[in-house]
Design a protein around this motif. Structure first.
Motif, PDB file in Angstrom:
ATOM      1  N   ASP A  62       2.469   3.013  -2.516  1.00  0.00           N
ATOM      2  CA  ASP A  62       1.666   2.504  -1.577  1.00  0.00           C
ATOM      3  C   ASP A  62       0.771   3.834  -0.442  1.00  0.00           C
ATOM      4  O   ASP A  62       0.414   4.762  -0.719  1.00  0.00           O
ATOM      5  N   GLU A  63      -0.570   3.049  -0.550  1.00  0.00           N
ATOM      6  CA  GLU A  63      -1.759   3.230   0.293  1.00  0.00           C
ATOM      7  C   GLU A  63      -2.721   1.957   0.563  1.00  0.00           C
ATOM      8  O   GLU A  63      -2.431   1.243   0.037  1.00  0.00           O
ATOM      9  N   PRO A  64      -3.485   2.927   1.633  1.00  0.00           N
ATOM     10  CA  PRO A  64      -5.130   1.558   2.022  1.00  0.00           C
ATOM     11  C   PRO A  64      -5.365   1.144   1.060  1.00  0.00           C
ATOM     12  O   PRO A  64      -6.028   1.724  -0.123  1.00  0.00           O
ATOM     13  N   THR A  81      -2.784  -2.631   2.885  1.00  0.00           N
ATOM     14  CA  THR A  81      -2.065  -1.649   1.644  1.00  0.00           C
ATOM     15  C   THR A  81      -1.643  -1.878   0.134  1.00  0.00           C
ATOM     16  O   THR A  81      -1.572  -3.420   0.069  1.00  0.00           O
TER      17      THR A  81
END
Length: 169
Positions: free
Chosen positions: A5-7, A146
C-alpha cells in the motif's frame, strides 16, 4: 519486504508517458535478452489521453522457468520485489525514484499477459470507455488516497470493461 500500500494520486494524461514507457520497455528488453523476454507498456499510462497515476507499468513475459532469474535481474536495476501482490501468476516489482515504474513479471502468453494487453488495446480503441474509466479513477482517488483502497473502488468498472473487451474480441 516493503508494504504494497502507498499513497496515490491521479493526474491528467502526460504526453511524456508514451516515451517513458518506450524507454523502459527498451531498457528491460536489452537487459533481459538472455531470457527471450517480451516486454510491453501496459496500464493507463499506455493509453493515449487516459488520466492515470503517474507511474509507468510494463509487463515482462518469459518462460516460467526464467521468472526467478528475471525478477533478480530487475531488482539489480533498482526495483523492489513485492511478490505476487495479490495477483496469482505475477511477480510485482516497483521503483519510486525520478521515473516511478511498476514491472509485472509473468509467463509470456499466459492468461494474465493476454488480459493486460486486451484491456490496453480495448481502451485505446474505445475512447468512450477510456473516458468512463478516467472518471472512475478520479472518483476512486477522491474517496481513497492509498493504492489498495483505490484499486478496490475501481474493480467493478474494470470488470465491466474486461467483459466488454472479451465479448468484442
Amino acid at each position: 519486504m516493503v508494504d504494497l500500500d502507498e499513497p496515490i494520486h491521479v493526474v491528467a494524461y502526460g504526453p511524456a508517458w508514451a516515451q517513458m514507457g518506450h524507454e523502459l520497455v527498451r531498457d528491460l528488453s536489452r537487459q533481459l535478452v538472455w531470457a527471450s523476454a517480451d516486454v510491453e507498456h501496459i496500464g493507463s499510462t499506455s493509453v493515449p489521453g487516459l488520466d492515470a497515476k503517474p507511474v509507468i507499468d510494463v509487463q515482462v513475459g518469459c518462460a516460467s522457468a526464467h521468472i526467478p532469474a528475471v525478477v533478480e535481474a530487475i531488482q539489480r536495476l533498482g526495483f523492489e520485489h513485492l511478490g505476487p501482490a495479490g495477483v496469482p501468476g505475477r511477480e510485482y516489482l516497483r521503483r519510486r525514484s525520478v521515473h516511478p515504474a511498476n514491472v509485472h513479471v509473468m509467463e509470456c502468453n499466459g492468461q494474465l499477459w493476454k488480459d493486460n494487453l486486451l484491456l490496453r488495446d480495448f481502451l485505446m480503441a474505445r475512447p468512450d470507455l477510456a473516458r468512463r474509466y478516467a472518471r472512475t479513477k478520479h472518483a476512486a482517488a477522491g474517496q481513497a488516497s492509498t493504492l489498495l483502497a483505490y484499486s478496490a473502488l475501481k474493480e467493478h468498472t474494470i470488470a465491466e470493461i474486461m467483459a466488454a473487451a472479451r465479448q468484442a474480441g
